[in-house]
Design a protein around this motif. Structure first.
Motif, PDB file in Angstrom:
ATOM      1  N   ARG A  75       0.836  -1.207   0.000  1.00  0.00           N
ATOM      2  CA  ARG A  75       0.000   0.000   0.000  1.00  0.00           C
ATOM      3  C   ARG A  75       0.868   1.252   0.000  1.00  0.00           C
ATOM      4  NH1 ARG A  75      -2.780   2.943   4.110  1.00  0.00           N
ATOM      5  NH2 ARG A  75      -4.504   4.049   3.173  1.00  0.00           N
ATOM      6  N   TRP A  76       1.927   1.273   0.821  1.00  0.00           N
ATOM      7  CA  TRP A  76       2.826   2.419   0.853  1.00  0.00           C
ATOM      8  C   TRP A  76       3.496   2.620  -0.506  1.00  0.00           C
ATOM      9  CZ3 TRP A  76       3.366   6.857   2.730  1.00  0.00           C
ATOM     10  CH2 TRP A  76       4.568   7.565   2.653  1.00  0.00           C
ATOM     11  N   ALA A  77       3.855   1.525  -1.164  1.00  0.00           N
ATOM     12  CA  ALA A  77       4.459   1.629  -2.502  1.00  0.00           C
ATOM     13  C   ALA A  77       3.477   2.278  -3.479  1.00  0.00           C
ATOM     14  CB  ALA A  77       4.893   0.251  -3.003  1.00  0.00           C
ATOM     15  N   ARG A  78       2.184   1.954  -3.373  1.00  0.00           N
ATOM     16  CA  ARG A  78       1.176   2.588  -4.238  1.00  0.00           C
ATOM     17  C   ARG A  78       1.047   4.075  -3.923  1.00  0.00           C
ATOM     18  NH1 ARG A  78      -1.295  -2.286  -3.344  1.00  0.00           N
ATOM     19  NH2 ARG A  78      -2.724  -1.483  -1.776  1.00  0.00           N
ATOM     20  N   ILE A  79       1.117   4.435  -2.643  1.00  0.00           N
ATOM     21  CA  ILE A  79       1.054   5.846  -2.256  1.00  0.00           C
ATOM     22  C   ILE A  79       2.258   6.590  -2.841  1.00  0.00           C
ATOM     23  CG2 ILE A  79       1.274   7.431  -0.288  1.00  0.00           C
ATOM     24  CD1 ILE A  79      -0.425   5.366   1.319  1.00  0.00           C
ATOM     25  N   GLU A  80       3.448   6.012  -2.726  1.00  0.00           N
ATOM     26  CA  GLU A  80       4.645   6.653  -3.274  1.00  0.00           C
ATOM     27  C   GLU A  80       4.562   6.786  -4.792  1.00  0.00           C
ATOM     28  OE1 GLU A  80       8.406   5.779  -0.489  1.00  0.00           O
ATOM     29  OE2 GLU A  80       7.573   3.978  -1.441  1.00  0.00           O
TER      30      GLU A  80
ATOM     31  N   GLU B 290       1.800   7.015  -6.616  1.00  0.00           N
ATOM     32  CA  GLU B 290       0.815   8.050  -6.930  1.00  0.00           C
ATOM     33  C   GLU B 290       1.386   9.437  -6.651  1.00  0.00           C
ATOM     34  OE1 GLU B 290      -2.948   9.688  -8.130  1.00  0.00           O
ATOM     35  OE2 GLU B 290      -1.719   7.957  -8.641  1.00  0.00           O
ATOM     36  N   ALA B 291       2.106   9.593  -5.554  1.00  0.00           N
ATOM     37  CA  ALA B 291       2.722  10.889  -5.244  1.00  0.00           C
ATOM     38  C   ALA B 291       3.730  11.271  -6.337  1.00  0.00           C
ATOM     39  CB  ALA B 291       3.393  10.842  -3.874  1.00  0.00           C
ATOM     40  N   ALA B 292       4.511  10.325  -6.800  1.00  0.00           N
ATOM     41  CA  ALA B 292       5.479  10.612  -7.866  1.00  0.00           C
ATOM     42  C   ALA B 292       4.763  11.008  -9.156  1.00  0.00           C
ATOM     43  CB  ALA B 292       6.373   9.392  -8.104  1.00  0.00           C
ATOM     44  N   ARG B 293       3.656  10.337  -9.469  1.00  0.00           N
ATOM     45  CA  ARG B 293       2.872  10.684 -10.667  1.00  0.00           C
ATOM     46  C   ARG B 293       2.378  12.120 -10.567  1.00  0.00           C
ATOM     47  NH1 ARG B 293      -2.373  10.863 -12.733  1.00  0.00           N
ATOM     48  NH2 ARG B 293      -3.313  10.535 -10.692  1.00  0.00           N
ATOM     49  N   LEU B 294       1.912  12.514  -9.392  1.00  0.00           N
ATOM     50  CA  LEU B 294       1.379  13.859  -9.208  1.00  0.00           C
ATOM     51  C   LEU B 294       2.484  14.918  -9.200  1.00  0.00           C
ATOM     52  CD1 LEU B 294      -1.445  12.956  -6.696  1.00  0.00           C
ATOM     53  CD2 LEU B 294      -1.643  13.460  -9.143  1.00  0.00           C
TER      54      LEU B 294
ATOM     55  N   GLN C 262       5.265  16.955   2.906  1.00  0.00           N
ATOM     56  CA  GLN C 262       5.677  16.145   4.047  1.00  0.00           C
ATOM     57  C   GLN C 262       5.236  14.704   3.820  1.00  0.00           C
ATOM     58  OE1 GLN C 262       4.203  17.722   7.751  1.00  0.00           O
ATOM     59  NE2 GLN C 262       5.628  16.540   8.974  1.00  0.00           N
ATOM     60  N   GLU C 263       6.076  13.762   4.229  1.00  0.00           N
ATOM     61  CA  GLU C 263       5.732  12.341   4.155  1.00  0.00           C
ATOM     62  C   GLU C 263       5.553  11.787   5.554  1.00  0.00           C
ATOM     63  OE1 GLU C 263       8.245   9.737   1.927  1.00  0.00           O
ATOM     64  OE2 GLU C 263       8.074  10.928   0.102  1.00  0.00           O
ATOM     65  N   PHE C 264       4.500  11.017   5.739  1.00  0.00           N
ATOM     66  CA  PHE C 264       4.272  10.275   6.968  1.00  0.00           C
ATOM     67  C   PHE C 264       4.403   8.811   6.571  1.00  0.00           C
ATOM     68  CE2 PHE C 264       2.397  14.367   7.556  1.00  0.00           C
ATOM     69  CZ  PHE C 264       2.661  14.682   8.883  1.00  0.00           C
ATOM     70  N   GLU C 265       5.643   8.323   6.597  1.00  0.00           N
ATOM     71  CA  GLU C 265       5.977   7.031   6.010  1.00  0.00           C
ATOM     72  C   GLU C 265       5.030   5.927   6.485  1.00  0.00           C
ATOM     73  OE1 GLU C 265       9.702   4.012   5.379  1.00  0.00           O
ATOM     74  OE2 GLU C 265      10.093   6.082   5.892  1.00  0.00           O
TER      75      GLU C 265
END
Length: 140
Positions: free
Chosen positions: A100-105, A107-111, A120-123
């Motif tokens: 799930r965290w990999a998907r968040i990262e 998506e953040a990179a895409r944006l 800010q990242e809340f790992e």
């Protein structure tokens, strides 16, 4: 019946923000209300203040009709403080926490490539970001 909501973002550059949020959310330009065939035709019925035009707003919608409409409106004043309301872009919740965290990262990179900034990242949980005009949102 629950009330439907629209979300409205004030901005300086309507086209920039509209393109960003269409990319971020998978939204499309909302067609004008019937019986109008263009936004220009629809806006002609209103007594717009001098100097305002159809380019001062954008109306976006979820192509599946599920999410709220997003209105993006040009305003003269700049953003001055943190948003009191922000959007959360949610990734699918299935899989392990690391997946799930990999998907968040991802998506953040895409944006970021679409014009957003990581604030800010809340790992393991979420990423706080800003759109091209500084409006905060989260990827979670």
């Amino acid at each position: 019946m629950a009330a439907r909501i629209d979300l409205t973002l004030d901005c300086a550059n309507v086209r920039l923000l509209a393109e960003f949020w269409k990319t971020a959310l998978g939204y499309i330009d909302e067609p004008p209300p019937a019986p109008f065939t263009t936004r220009e035709e629809w806006l002609a019925q209103f007594d717009l203040p001098e100097g305002e035009s159809v380019d001062d707003g954008a109306w976006l919608c979820d192509p599946d009709g599920v999410g709220p409409r997003l209105s993006i409106l040009k305003v003269p004043e700049p953003k001055r403080a943190k948003n009191r309301l922000h959007l959360d872009i949610r990734v699918p919740r299935h899989g392990t926490p690391d997946e799930r965290w990999a998907r968040i990262e991802t998506e953040a990179a895409r944006l970021v490539s679409a014009g957003a900034t990581v604030l800010q990242e809340f790992e393991g949980h979420h990423v706080v970001m800003a759109d091209p005009e500084g409006n905060e949102f989260c990827v979670a």
